[in-house]
Scaffold this motif. Sequence first.
Motif, PDB file in Angstrom:
ATOM      1  N   PRO A   4       0.782  -1.232   0.000  1.00  0.00           N
ATOM      2  CA  PRO A   4       0.000   0.000   0.000  1.00  0.00           C
ATOM      3  C   PRO A   4       0.820   1.291   0.000  1.00  0.00           C
ATOM      4  O   PRO A   4       0.255   2.373   0.068  1.00  0.00           O
ATOM      5  CB  PRO A   4      -0.780  -0.117   1.314  1.00  0.00           C
ATOM      6  N   GLY A   5       2.161   1.169  -0.093  1.00  0.00           N
ATOM      7  CA  GLY A   5       3.004   2.355   0.005  1.00  0.00           C
ATOM      8  C   GLY A   5       2.729   3.400  -1.056  1.00  0.00           C
ATOM      9  O   GLY A   5       2.312   4.525  -0.765  1.00  0.00           O
ATOM     10  N   LEU A   6       2.962   3.042  -2.335  1.00  0.00           N
ATOM     11  CA  LEU A   6       2.767   3.992  -3.427  1.00  0.00           C
ATOM     12  C   LEU A   6       1.296   4.284  -3.644  1.00  0.00           C
ATOM     13  O   LEU A   6       0.913   5.443  -3.879  1.00  0.00           O
ATOM     14  CB  LEU A   6       3.400   3.448  -4.709  1.00  0.00           C
ATOM     15  N   SER A   7       0.446   3.270  -3.587  1.00  0.00           N
ATOM     16  CA  SER A   7      -0.983   3.502  -3.826  1.00  0.00           C
ATOM     17  C   SER A   7      -1.567   4.493  -2.827  1.00  0.00           C
ATOM     18  O   SER A   7      -2.385   5.347  -3.187  1.00  0.00           O
ATOM     19  CB  SER A   7      -1.749   2.170  -3.778  1.00  0.00           C
ATOM     20  N   SER A   8      -1.132   4.437  -1.562  1.00  0.00           N
ATOM     21  CA  SER A   8      -1.642   5.390  -0.575  1.00  0.00           C
ATOM     22  C   SER A   8      -1.106   6.791  -0.832  1.00  0.00           C
ATOM     23  O   SER A   8      -1.803   7.784  -0.602  1.00  0.00           O
ATOM     24  CB  SER A   8      -1.280   4.936   0.843  1.00  0.00           C
ATOM     25  N   ALA A   9       0.125   6.891  -1.354  1.00  0.00           N
ATOM     26  CA  ALA A   9       0.683   8.211  -1.684  1.00  0.00           C
ATOM     27  C   ALA A   9      -0.128   8.877  -2.789  1.00  0.00           C
ATOM     28  O   ALA A   9      -0.339  10.103  -2.765  1.00  0.00           O
ATOM     29  CB  ALA A   9       2.146   8.072  -2.096  1.00  0.00           C
ATOM     30  N   VAL A  10      -0.584   8.083  -3.766  1.00  0.00           N
ATOM     31  CA  VAL A  10      -1.407   8.629  -4.850  1.00  0.00           C
ATOM     32  C   VAL A  10      -2.741   9.136  -4.299  1.00  0.00           C
ATOM     33  O   VAL A  10      -3.189  10.246  -4.624  1.00  0.00           O
ATOM     34  CB  VAL A  10      -1.645   7.558  -5.938  1.00  0.00           C
ATOM     35  N   ILE A  11      -3.387   8.349  -3.455  1.00  0.00           N
ATOM     36  CA  ILE A  11      -4.665   8.767  -2.879  1.00  0.00           C
ATOM     37  C   ILE A  11      -4.498  10.040  -2.052  1.00  0.00           C
ATOM     38  O   ILE A  11      -5.290  10.990  -2.168  1.00  0.00           O
ATOM     39  CB  ILE A  11      -5.261   7.650  -2.006  1.00  0.00           C
TER      40      ILE A  11
END
Length: 386
Positions: free
Chosen positions: A151-158
């Motif tokens: 969830p590291g990059l995906s949470s940064a996008v959100i």
Amino acid sequence: MDLKDKQSTNKQSPYPILIIGGYGNFGKKITETLAKEANIQVIIAGRNERKAEALAKQLSTTAINPLKTLALEINSADISDQLSISTAKLVIHTSGPFQAQGYNVAEACIDAGIHYIDLADGRLFVEGFESLNDQAQQQSVIAITGASSVPGLSSAVIEHYKSRFKSLQELNYGIAPGNQTERGEATVKAILSYSGLNFKRWQDNRWQDVRGWQNTHRHNFPSPIGSRWLANCDIPDLTLFQQRYPGLESIRFYAGLELSFLHLGLWSLSYLARFKFIKNLARYSRPLTLISTWVQQLGSDVGGMYMELRGINHKNEPQRIIWNLIAESGDGPYIPTIASIILAKKIAKGQLSETGAQACVGLFTLEEFTKEVENWDIHQQVLEND
């Protein structure tokens, strides 16, 4: 075995970071990146010290500080003692798959007072990681799981785009690597572990059962990726984001293989697990990985990731944002490593100080990611209400 210094002693005292699986597909990329940092000294660890030594020799001309190696077995009863004598202040655990692992490495790090990061994408593994929180806080240790694409990059996008929404209602996203990119058995085994099996996904405001590697469909990525097959994947985000963003009505994540016969072949095999002819496909990870390497020269070295965010904007109008990440020149495998690299640099500089055990959600920004990948052939494209 004794820790072996692979270069001459440096007069400075750089921050020592030990990378478990530091010569593997993902670990090697983290090793070569952090070895170029003046304030960091890398210790390459794993069960095969000869591979660690070979990589240390290979990187000796580009590493700023001395590279070290350590023979380390993560299931060893004395792993805490081994980590203590390594002099490491931070451990990055890259040796998956994490779906079948416990928390012995993280617990050993906490016991030894060493900070910890892993690249886990196993849903149950990441969900249960907070059970280590009290122990980590008592030892003043930073322990982070899921420092990867999800969830590291995906949470940064959100986090980057959520302010554009009055109400963020739906997430649809996926990953499609190029066939020519490096792959390891651990990655294949992780996918096989849930192929054809039920898992829960938040959809239409309720938890629904879906099947791994089914609901296969085509998705159009920006050029030069083009149309790729995608299918259901089980990841930590499905639980973490439902809890973090309470207005979400649906969260769907997919992954795919570039070559149609590989993707659809796995889709066909998933029915063997679905109808219980085979209990779990993960036991066949070795031969299936071998088969995939036979055709590795087919397809391309271009891959990508997309995230579609849907909801209502501040004018009470429908809002849709599609964030695309395109990786060319075979640089796609760096993407899952970037979160751990960013966090390691932050910890080494004392910029991340909150102790405890947590998932890698909102711990770095999309701007930090963009800066970190600027030297690779990785770029982003954003479409809005298109």
